[in-house]
Design a protein around this motif. Structure first.
Motif, PDB file in Angstrom:
ATOM      1  N   ASP A 159       4.190 -91.492 -26.903  1.00 41.77           N
ATOM      2  CA  ASP A 159       4.278 -91.401 -28.360  1.00 41.77           C
ATOM      3  C   ASP A 159       4.560 -92.756 -29.018  1.00 41.77           C
ATOM      4  O   ASP A 159       5.217 -92.827 -30.057  1.00 41.77           O
ATOM      5  N   GLU A 160       4.082 -93.825 -28.398  1.00 37.95           N
ATOM      6  CA  GLU A 160       4.221 -95.175 -28.958  1.00 37.95           C
ATOM      7  C   GLU A 160       2.950 -95.969 -28.680  1.00 37.95           C
ATOM      8  O   GLU A 160       2.227 -95.677 -27.733  1.00 37.95           O
ATOM      9  N   VAL A 161       2.712 -96.987 -29.508  1.00 36.86           N
ATOM     10  CA  VAL A 161       1.611 -97.921 -29.297  1.00 36.86           C
ATOM     11  C   VAL A 161       2.246 -99.286 -29.076  1.00 36.86           C
ATOM     12  O   VAL A 161       2.928 -99.808 -29.956  1.00 36.86           O
ATOM     13  N   LEU A 162       2.053 -99.839 -27.876  1.00 39.64           N
ATOM     14  CA  LEU A 162       2.628-101.133 -27.529  1.00 39.64           C
ATOM     15  C   LEU A 162       1.527-102.182 -27.586  1.00 39.64           C
ATOM     16  O   LEU A 162       0.490-102.035 -26.923  1.00 39.64           O
ATOM     17  N   VAL A 163       1.751-103.229 -28.374  1.00 33.93           N
ATOM     18  CA  VAL A 163       0.767-104.294 -28.533  1.00 33.93           C
ATOM     19  C   VAL A 163       1.350-105.574 -27.944  1.00 33.93           C
ATOM     20  O   VAL A 163       2.429-106.023 -28.341  1.00 33.93           O
ATOM     21  N   LEU A 164       0.640-106.140 -26.966  1.00 31.15           N
ATOM     22  CA  LEU A 164       1.012-107.435 -26.416  1.00 31.15           C
ATOM     23  C   LEU A 164       0.522-108.480 -27.401  1.00 31.15           C
ATOM     24  O   LEU A 164      -0.682-108.604 -27.647  1.00 31.15           O
ATOM     25  N   ASP A 165       1.457-109.188 -28.025  1.00 26.94           N
ATOM     26  CA  ASP A 165       1.149-110.116 -29.112  1.00 26.94           C
ATOM     27  C   ASP A 165       1.767-111.472 -28.792  1.00 26.94           C
ATOM     28  O   ASP A 165       2.971-111.652 -28.933  1.00 26.94           O
ATOM     29  N   ALA A 166       0.923-112.412 -28.352  1.00 25.64           N
ATOM     30  CA  ALA A 166       1.397-113.726 -27.916  1.00 25.64           C
ATOM     31  C   ALA A 166       2.456-113.526 -26.836  1.00 25.64           C
ATOM     32  O   ALA A 166       2.164-112.940 -25.805  1.00 25.64           O
ATOM     33  N   ASN A 167       3.680-113.953 -27.053  1.00 28.78           N
ATOM     34  CA  ASN A 167       4.737-113.834 -26.049  1.00 28.78           C
ATOM     35  C   ASN A 167       5.715-112.712 -26.370  1.00 28.78           C
ATOM     36  O   ASN A 167       6.887-112.779 -25.999  1.00 28.78           O
ATOM     37  N   GLN A 168       5.243-111.687 -27.077  1.00 31.05           N
ATOM     38  CA  GLN A 168       6.081-110.547 -27.426  1.00 31.05           C
ATOM     39  C   GLN A 168       5.324-109.245 -27.206  1.00 31.05           C
ATOM     40  O   GLN A 168       4.097-109.236 -27.168  1.00 31.05           O
ATOM     41  N   VAL A 169       6.093-108.170 -27.091  1.00 34.85           N
ATOM     42  CA  VAL A 169       5.526-106.828 -27.132  1.00 34.85           C
ATOM     43  C   VAL A 169       6.032-106.209 -28.427  1.00 34.85           C
ATOM     44  O   VAL A 169       7.239-106.172 -28.680  1.00 34.85           O
ATOM     45  N   LYS A 170       5.113-105.742 -29.253  1.00 37.02           N
ATOM     46  CA  LYS A 170       5.476-105.090 -30.515  1.00 37.02           C
ATOM     47  C   LYS A 170       5.165-103.603 -30.375  1.00 37.02           C
ATOM     48  O   LYS A 170       4.068-103.225 -29.974  1.00 37.02           O
ATOM     49  N   VAL A 171       6.159-102.787 -30.692  1.00 39.26           N
ATOM     50  CA  VAL A 171       6.057-101.344 -30.496  1.00 39.26           C
ATOM     51  C   VAL A 171       5.911-100.664 -31.857  1.00 39.26           C
ATOM     52  O   VAL A 171       6.733-100.869 -32.754  1.00 39.26           O
ATOM     53  N   PHE A 172       4.852 -99.859 -31.987  1.00 41.59           N
ATOM     54  CA  PHE A 172       4.560 -99.139 -33.220  1.00 41.59           C
ATOM     55  C   PHE A 172       4.630 -97.639 -32.960  1.00 41.59           C
ATOM     56  O   PHE A 172       4.361 -97.176 -31.853  1.00 41.59           O
ATOM     57  N   SER A 173       4.947 -96.894 -34.011  1.00 37.40           N
ATOM     58  CA  SER A 173       4.830 -95.436 -33.946  1.00 37.40           C
ATOM     59  C   SER A 173       3.345 -95.102 -33.998  1.00 37.40           C
ATOM     60  O   SER A 173       2.529 -95.947 -34.393  1.00 37.40           O
ATOM     61  N   PRO A 174       2.954 -93.875 -33.643  1.00 38.25           N
ATOM     62  CA  PRO A 174       1.525 -93.520 -33.732  1.00 38.25           C
ATOM     63  C   PRO A 174       0.967 -93.629 -35.148  1.00 38.25           C
ATOM     64  O   PRO A 174      -0.230 -93.774 -35.330  1.00 38.25           O
ATOM     65  N   LYS A 175       1.822 -93.598 -36.153  1.00 45.51           N
ATOM     66  CA  LYS A 175       1.372 -93.729 -37.544  1.00 45.51           C
ATOM     67  C   LYS A 175       1.362 -95.181 -38.013  1.00 45.51           C
ATOM     68  O   LYS A 175       1.057 -95.467 -39.159  1.00 45.51           O
ATOM     69  N   GLY A 176       1.763 -96.127 -37.131  1.00 45.96           N
ATOM     70  CA  GLY A 176       1.656 -97.534 -37.462  1.00 45.96           C
ATOM     71  C   GLY A 176       2.909 -98.215 -37.957  1.00 45.96           C
ATOM     72  O   GLY A 176       2.865 -99.371 -38.368  1.00 45.96           O
ATOM     73  N   ARG A 177       4.052 -97.556 -37.910  1.00 46.53           N
ATOM     74  CA  ARG A 177       5.307 -98.190 -38.339  1.00 46.53           C
ATOM     75  C   ARG A 177       5.829 -99.062 -37.197  1.00 46.53           C
ATOM     76  O   ARG A 177       5.924 -98.618 -36.061  1.00 46.53           O
ATOM     77  N   LEU A 178       6.144-100.326 -37.494  1.00 47.74           N
ATOM     78  CA  LEU A 178       6.710-101.215 -36.487  1.00 47.74           C
ATOM     79  C   LEU A 178       8.120-100.725 -36.162  1.00 47.74           C
ATOM     80  O   LEU A 178       8.987-100.677 -37.032  1.00 47.74           O
ATOM     81  N   VAL A 179       8.345-100.343 -34.909  1.00 48.13           N
ATOM     82  CA  VAL A 179       9.615 -99.771 -34.480  1.00 48.13           C
ATOM     83  C   VAL A 179      10.542-100.847 -33.928  1.00 48.13           C
ATOM     84  O   VAL A 179      11.723-100.901 -34.259  1.00 48.13           O
ATOM     85  N   ARG A 180      10.007-101.707 -33.079  1.00 51.86           N
ATOM     86  CA  ARG A 180      10.806-102.771 -32.472  1.00 51.86           C
ATOM     87  C   ARG A 180       9.860-103.777 -31.814  1.00 51.86           C
ATOM     88  O   ARG A 180       8.680-103.514 -31.642  1.00 51.86           O
ATOM     89  N   SER A 181      10.423-104.916 -31.456  1.00 53.12           N
ATOM     90  CA  SER A 181       9.669-105.903 -30.695  1.00 53.12           C
ATOM     91  C   SER A 181      10.632-106.588 -29.735  1.00 53.12           C
ATOM     92  O   SER A 181      11.841-106.614 -29.971  1.00 53.12           O
ATOM     93  N   PHE A 182      10.095-107.101 -28.655  1.00 49.28           N
ATOM     94  CA  PHE A 182      10.928-107.791 -27.677  1.00 49.28           C
ATOM     95  C   PHE A 182      10.076-108.785 -26.912  1.00 49.28           C
ATOM     96  O   PHE A 182       8.856-108.727 -26.933  1.00 49.28           O
ATOM     97  N   GLY A 183      10.763-109.692 -26.229  1.00 46.86           N
ATOM     98  CA  GLY A 183      10.091-110.718 -25.444  1.00 46.86           C
ATOM     99  C   GLY A 183      10.107-112.053 -26.171  1.00 46.86           C
ATOM    100  O   GLY A 183      10.306-112.124 -27.380  1.00 46.86           O
ATOM    101  N   ALA A 184       9.917-113.105 -25.401  1.00 43.98           N
ATOM    102  CA  ALA A 184       9.891-114.465 -25.940  1.00 43.98           C
ATOM    103  C   ALA A 184       9.232-115.370 -24.912  1.00 43.98           C
ATOM    104  O   ALA A 184       9.055-114.989 -23.757  1.00 43.98           O
TER     105      ALA A 184
END
Length: 168
Positions: free
Chosen positions: A47-72
């Motif tokens: 029930d999440e969409v995880l996008v690998l974005d440069a040196n981070q993982v950005k986690v979105f809800s299925p409706k597109g709300r940014l929930v959290r991000s991590f990594g560096a």
């Protein structure tokens, strides 16, 4: 069962229903700027969409709300140096292939659910009945019930329930 397509040139994710109907686009801020800097890869799981974005993982809800991000950028745990792909690893696990660090990192999503809401206790002759609102999160499958003799003593698990009620 939605389909998510990463459009790296636009810095966004396109969402489609299983019948092919467009559910919209996300990854943009309200002002139209992109929340994604250099999107590389994505997975949809648990029930999440995880996008690998440069040196981070950005986690979105299925409706597109940014929930959290991590990594560096880095070489330690959670550090990335030229990641190239993210993949589902089963359960709550996912893998990130990192070319710069010459490794595949196995990571897990851990959820701390909210406390049950609308808790009601009804006393019976030799028991107590507990009822609470069903959790909104789809990953909550079971509740563990604990009791304490008084406010200064520790808790002991007395049961579990797969529904939103328990009788002791």
């Amino acid at each position: 069962d939605n389909l998510y397509i990463l459009d790296s040139s636009r810095g966004s994710v396109l969402a489609y229903s299983s019948s092919g109907q467009s559910l919209g686009e996300f990854g943009k801020a309200k002002d139209g700027s992109s929340l994604l800097n250099k999107p590389i890869s994505l997975i949809a799981a648990n029930d999440e969409v995880l996008v690998l974005d440069a040196n981070q993982v950005k986690v979105f809800s299925p409706k597109g709300r940014l929930v959290r991000s991590f990594g560096a950028k880095g070489s330690g745990v959670g550090g990335f140096n030229d990641p190239v792909s993210i993949a589902y690893g089963g359960g709550s696990n996912f893998l990130v292939s990192d070319r710069g660090n010459k490794r595949i990192m196995v990571l897990a999503t851990l959820h701390k659910p909210e406390a049950p809401q609308q808790l009601m206790a009804q006393s019976k002759v030799h028991s107590i009945e507990l009822h609470w609102a069903q959790a909104a999160s789809p990953y909550i499958k079971q509740y563990l019930i604990y009791r304490s003799k008084n406010e200064n003593s520790g808790f002991v698990q007395i049961g579990s329930s797969q529904t939103s009620q328990f009788v002791d």
